[in-house]
Design an enzyme around this catalytic site. Structure first.
Site, PDB file in Angstrom:
ATOM      1  N   LYS A 125     -54.019 -10.643  -6.848  1.00 30.43           N
ATOM      2  CA  LYS A 125     -54.922 -10.400  -5.697  1.00 30.43           C
ATOM      3  C   LYS A 125     -54.561  -8.985  -5.008  1.00 30.43           C
ATOM      4  O   LYS A 125     -53.258  -8.657  -5.011  1.00 30.43           O
ATOM      5  CB  LYS A 125     -55.024 -11.139  -4.752  1.00 30.43           C
ATOM      6  CG  LYS A 125     -56.267 -11.535  -3.851  1.00 30.43           C
ATOM      7  CD  LYS A 125     -57.340 -12.086  -4.686  1.00 30.43           C
ATOM      8  CE  LYS A 125     -58.644 -12.019  -3.893  1.00 30.43           C
ATOM      9  NZ  LYS A 125     -59.599 -12.913  -4.527  1.00 30.43           N
ATOM     10  N   ASP A 165     -64.180  -8.911  -3.916  1.00 29.33           N
ATOM     11  CA  ASP A 165     -64.072 -10.005  -2.995  1.00 29.33           C
ATOM     12  C   ASP A 165     -64.495  -9.574  -1.572  1.00 29.33           C
ATOM     13  O   ASP A 165     -65.430  -8.932  -1.839  1.00 29.33           O
ATOM     14  CB  ASP A 165     -62.726 -10.174  -2.814  1.00 29.33           C
ATOM     15  CG  ASP A 165     -62.217 -11.699  -2.117  1.00 29.33           C
ATOM     16  OD1 ASP A 165     -62.192 -12.732  -2.893  1.00 29.33           O
ATOM     17  OD2 ASP A 165     -62.041 -11.679  -1.014  1.00 29.33           O
TER      18      ASP A 165
HETATM   19  P1  NDP Z   1     -68.798 -10.695   0.988  1.00 34.23           P
HETATM   20  O1  NDP Z   1     -68.110  -9.552   1.640  1.00 34.23           O
HETATM   21  O2  NDP Z   1     -70.146 -10.428   0.357  1.00 34.23           O
HETATM   22  O3  NDP Z   1     -69.295 -11.624   2.140  1.00 34.23           O
HETATM   23  C1  NDP Z   1     -68.569 -12.282   3.139  1.00 34.23           C
HETATM   24  C2  NDP Z   1     -69.197 -12.954   4.083  1.00 34.23           C
HETATM   25  O4  NDP Z   1     -68.659 -13.692   4.962  1.00 34.23           O
HETATM   26  C3  NDP Z   1     -70.147 -11.921   4.824  1.00 34.23           C
HETATM   27  O5  NDP Z   1     -71.435 -12.457   5.472  1.00 34.23           O
HETATM   28  C4  NDP Z   1     -69.011 -11.818   6.218  1.00 34.23           C
HETATM   29  O6  NDP Z   1     -69.765 -11.483   7.465  1.00 34.23           O
HETATM   30  C5  NDP Z   1     -68.672 -13.295   6.297  1.00 34.23           C
HETATM   31  N1  NDP Z   1     -67.183 -13.308   6.972  1.00 34.23           N
HETATM   32  C6  NDP Z   1     -66.257 -12.589   6.490  1.00 34.23           C
HETATM   33  N2  NDP Z   1     -65.131 -12.674   7.161  1.00 34.23           N
HETATM   34  C7  NDP Z   1     -65.519 -13.522   8.056  1.00 34.23           C
HETATM   35  C8  NDP Z   1     -64.783 -13.978   9.212  1.00 34.23           C
HETATM   36  N3  NDP Z   1     -63.670 -13.835   9.596  1.00 34.23           N
HETATM   37  N4  NDP Z   1     -65.546 -14.845  10.018  1.00 34.23           N
HETATM   38  C9  NDP Z   1     -66.797 -15.125   9.996  1.00 34.23           C
HETATM   39  N5  NDP Z   1     -67.681 -14.500   8.860  1.00 34.23           N
HETATM   40  C10 NDP Z   1     -66.848 -13.826   7.924  1.00 34.23           C
HETATM   41  O7  NDP Z   1     -67.878 -11.577   0.425  1.00 34.23           O
HETATM   42  P2  NDP Z   1     -67.850 -12.780  -0.732  1.00 34.23           P
HETATM   43  O8  NDP Z   1     -69.224 -13.507  -0.501  1.00 34.23           O
HETATM   44  O9  NDP Z   1     -67.545 -11.981  -2.158  1.00 34.23           O
HETATM   45  O10 NDP Z   1     -66.736 -13.682  -0.402  1.00 34.23           O
HETATM   46  C11 NDP Z   1     -67.077 -14.843   0.381  1.00 34.23           C
HETATM   47  C12 NDP Z   1     -65.700 -15.764   0.300  1.00 34.23           C
HETATM   48  O11 NDP Z   1     -65.760 -16.157  -1.365  1.00 34.23           O
HETATM   49  C13 NDP Z   1     -64.247 -15.198   0.161  1.00 34.23           C
HETATM   50  O12 NDP Z   1     -63.473 -16.237   0.786  1.00 34.23           O
HETATM   51  C14 NDP Z   1     -64.071 -14.611  -0.970  1.00 34.23           C
HETATM   52  O13 NDP Z   1     -62.482 -14.748  -1.055  1.00 34.23           O
HETATM   53  C15 NDP Z   1     -64.455 -16.035  -1.926  1.00 34.23           C
HETATM   54  N6  NDP Z   1     -64.778 -15.800  -3.296  1.00 34.23           N
HETATM   55  C16 NDP Z   1     -65.538 -14.574  -3.774  1.00 34.23           C
HETATM   56  C17 NDP Z   1     -65.737 -14.601  -5.130  1.00 34.23           C
HETATM   57  C18 NDP Z   1     -66.459 -13.262  -5.580  1.00 34.23           C
HETATM   58  O14 NDP Z   1     -66.831 -13.352  -6.814  1.00 34.23           O
HETATM   59  N7  NDP Z   1     -67.270 -12.621  -4.762  1.00 34.23           N
HETATM   60  C19 NDP Z   1     -65.242 -15.262  -6.146  1.00 34.23           C
HETATM   61  C20 NDP Z   1     -64.657 -16.582  -5.528  1.00 34.23           C
HETATM   62  C21 NDP Z   1     -64.222 -16.843  -4.298  1.00 34.23           C
HETATM   63  P3  NDP Z   1     -69.690  -9.963   7.754  1.00 34.23           P
HETATM   64  O15 NDP Z   1     -70.597  -9.282   6.860  1.00 34.23           O
HETATM   65  O16 NDP Z   1     -70.194 -10.036   9.279  1.00 34.23           O
HETATM   66  O17 NDP Z   1     -68.227  -9.745   8.076  1.00 34.23           O
HETATM   67  O1  2IT Z   2     -61.604 -15.131  -5.428  1.00 28.47           O
HETATM   68  C1  2IT Z   2     -61.733 -14.882  -6.460  1.00 28.47           C
HETATM   69  O2  2IT Z   2     -61.889 -15.614  -7.457  1.00 28.47           O
HETATM   70  C2  2IT Z   2     -62.408 -13.612  -6.798  1.00 28.47           C
HETATM   71  N1  2IT Z   2     -62.756 -12.783  -5.674  1.00 28.47           N
HETATM   72  C3  2IT Z   2     -63.087 -13.254  -7.995  1.00 28.47           C
HETATM   73  C4  2IT Z   2     -61.859 -12.499  -8.962  1.00 28.47           C
HETATM   74  C5  2IT Z   2     -62.386 -11.933 -10.078  1.00 28.47           C
HETATM   75  O3  2IT Z   2     -61.517 -11.347 -10.881  1.00 28.47           O
HETATM   76  O4  2IT Z   2     -63.499 -11.995 -10.456  1.00 28.47           O
END
Ligand code: NDP
Ligand code: 2IT
Length: 444
Positions: A125, A165
């Protein structure tokens, strides 16, 4: 003191001031005690001590120039945690809260998540405390180019393959890839989540959210139930949240609330996802703008209130520790039946305990959100094979992977006498494969 407790205590002493890392390690190690009892050879081989120590940690300076001409400096990180079963794989997070503790918790989780996918990917990561919010495209590009100017020497298609992420989506991956290609003179699958015109895979954008809903659907099915007619709350309004909402709605669920870090929208008739997509994906705006377009919806400042809305299914899809004990209690009191984690570690240890004691079906992050990284691994396969699969092909593989994860964690939990405890099941099933590989490799 038993072996796992000893390892955990040493980890806390040796890595002070890393609360998120301690939390993730506690959740994982405490479930591995029965595995250690069955396999005394692991203790002899100091397997757990090696498992919790990253193979490599890279920290670096990221200087860049903002639009006013001022030089700015951020911290960059890449934790290459474990490569026993494949090249390091895991996302990059750009968020002001990023520090070593957060990257290490994410990296540790990623090892077991990637193992659960059944695909050959190790755990890593990275990220930066850079805040992309409010920055121009040119500033984002300047930052990404500077970040890659250091990162490129540590990664590679067979070494370490980053992805997105929080704060890192298609735009950032494009700039990062462009700079990698320029520095290395290589067009290879060194990043996933790439655009479709330069080696990306169909379904990667949707994969985490879709996968989350596929595995929850499997848990529902196993209990003779389905998404149809269910009231769902989804936190976050980013990549994972949006595509979880899309798939849940397509299966007949009513998604009534979502949030960003400022506050949440409540729409009892069901959220109009195309409005959210336009605000978030096109305009990069704030969720509160939703109520300007949908008059039946309400906006509330602050995030925690979302968990006071009654629902059948809660899908936390924003960030770590967004559900604390008080929120978990409120959800249970209001009748939640399923909690599936789209975000990484969104529930505190206390919240997990409350869900499990109350008979809520709790699907932990490393299983429930594995669809994103699994599809990243499918993108890697297509890159190295110089192939391009259709949407239907990738989607079918993703669904299959999520169903297999559900079955594997179900049977691992059962085998060790913890039927229905998917935290135990996911950790044990994920760990065994990594442990076997580490044992085979000798003392490395
Ligand atoms: P994005 O940046 O696309 O979206 C994140 C969302 O969460 C936004 O709406 C953001 O709001 C909100 N957010 C972030 N930090 C905070 C906080 N401290 N308090 C409240 N709201 C918050 O990220 P992703 O959708 O890609 O990721 C979301 C989660 O999913 C994370 O935990 C990530 O690690 C996990 N994840 C992502 C994967 C992926 O493929 N993208 C895979 C597996 C897990 P704002 O815009 O206001 O900051
Ligand atoms: O938390 C996660 O699994 C991710 N942000 C996706 C990682 C990836 O390599 O696709």
């Amino acid at each position: 003191m038993n072996y796992v407790s000893q390892v955990l205590e040493n980890l806390k002493n040796n890595n002070p001031n890393e609360p998120e890392f301690h939390q993730a390690a506690t959740e994982i190690l405490m479930t591995l005690a029965p595995v250690m009892e069955k396999h005394p050879e692991y203790e002899q081989a100091a397997l757990l001590e090696r498992f919790v120590e990253p193979e490599r940690v890279v920290m670096f300076r990221v200087p860049w120039v903002d639009d006013s001409g001022k030089v700015r400096v951020n911290k960059g990180y890449r934790v290459q945690f474990n490569s026993a079963i494949g090249p390091y794989k895991g996302g990059l997070r750009f968020h002001p809260s990023v520090n070593l503790s957060i990257i290490k918790f994410l990296g540790l989780e990623q090892i077991l998540k990637n193992s659960l996918t059944g695909l050959p990917i190790g755990g890593g990561k990275g990220g930066s405390d850079f805040n992309p919010k409010g920055k121009s495209d040119r500033e984002i590009m300047n930052f990404c180019q500077s970040f890659m100017t250091e990162l490129y020497r540590h990664i590679g298609a067979d070494t370490d393959v980053p992805a997105g992420d929080i704060g890192v989506g298609g735009r950032e991956i494009g700039y990062l890839f462009g700079q990698y290609k320029r520095l290395r003179n290589e067009h290879v699958g060194v990043l996933t989540g790439r655009g479709l015109s330069y080696g990306g895979s169909l379904v990667r954008t949707e994969a985490t959210g879709y996968g989350l809903v596929y595995i929850t659907e499997e848990a529902l099915k196993a209990r003779g139930d389905s998404f149809k007619g269910k009231t769902v709350i989804i936190s976050g309004a980013g990549n994972v949240a949006i595509y979880a909402c899309e798939k849940a709605q397509s299966l007949g669920a009513k998604v009534v609330a979502m949030y960003d870090s400022d506050g949440y929208i409540y729409e009892p008739d069901g959220i109009k996802l195309e409005v959210v997509k336009n605000i978030k994906e096109v305009k990069r705006g704030r969720i509160k703008d939703y109520v300007n377009e949908v008059k039946t919806a309400k906006y509330f400042e602050g995030c925690r209130g979302i968990w006071t809305i009654p629902c059948d299914i809660a899908l936390p899809c924003a960030t770590q520790n967004e559900i604390d004990a008080a929120s978990a209690e409120k959800l249970v009191k209001n009748g939640v039946k399923y909690v599936a984690e789209g975000a990484n570690m969104p529930s505190t240890l206390e919240a997990i305990e409350i869900f499990q004691k109350s008979g809520v079906v709790f699907l932990p992050a490393k299983a429930a959100n594995a669809g994103g990284v699994a599809t990243s691994a499918l993108e890697m396969a297509q890159s190295s094979g110089r192939m391009f699969w259709t949407f239907e092909e990738v989607d079918a593989k993703l669904k299959n992977i999520m169903i297999n994860i559900y079955r594997n964690m179900e049977s691992a939990a059962k085998e060790y006498g913890y039927e229905g405890n998917y935290v135990m099941g996911a950790n044990i099933a994920g760990f065994i494969k990594v442990a076997n590989a580490m044992m085979a490799h000798g003392v490395v």
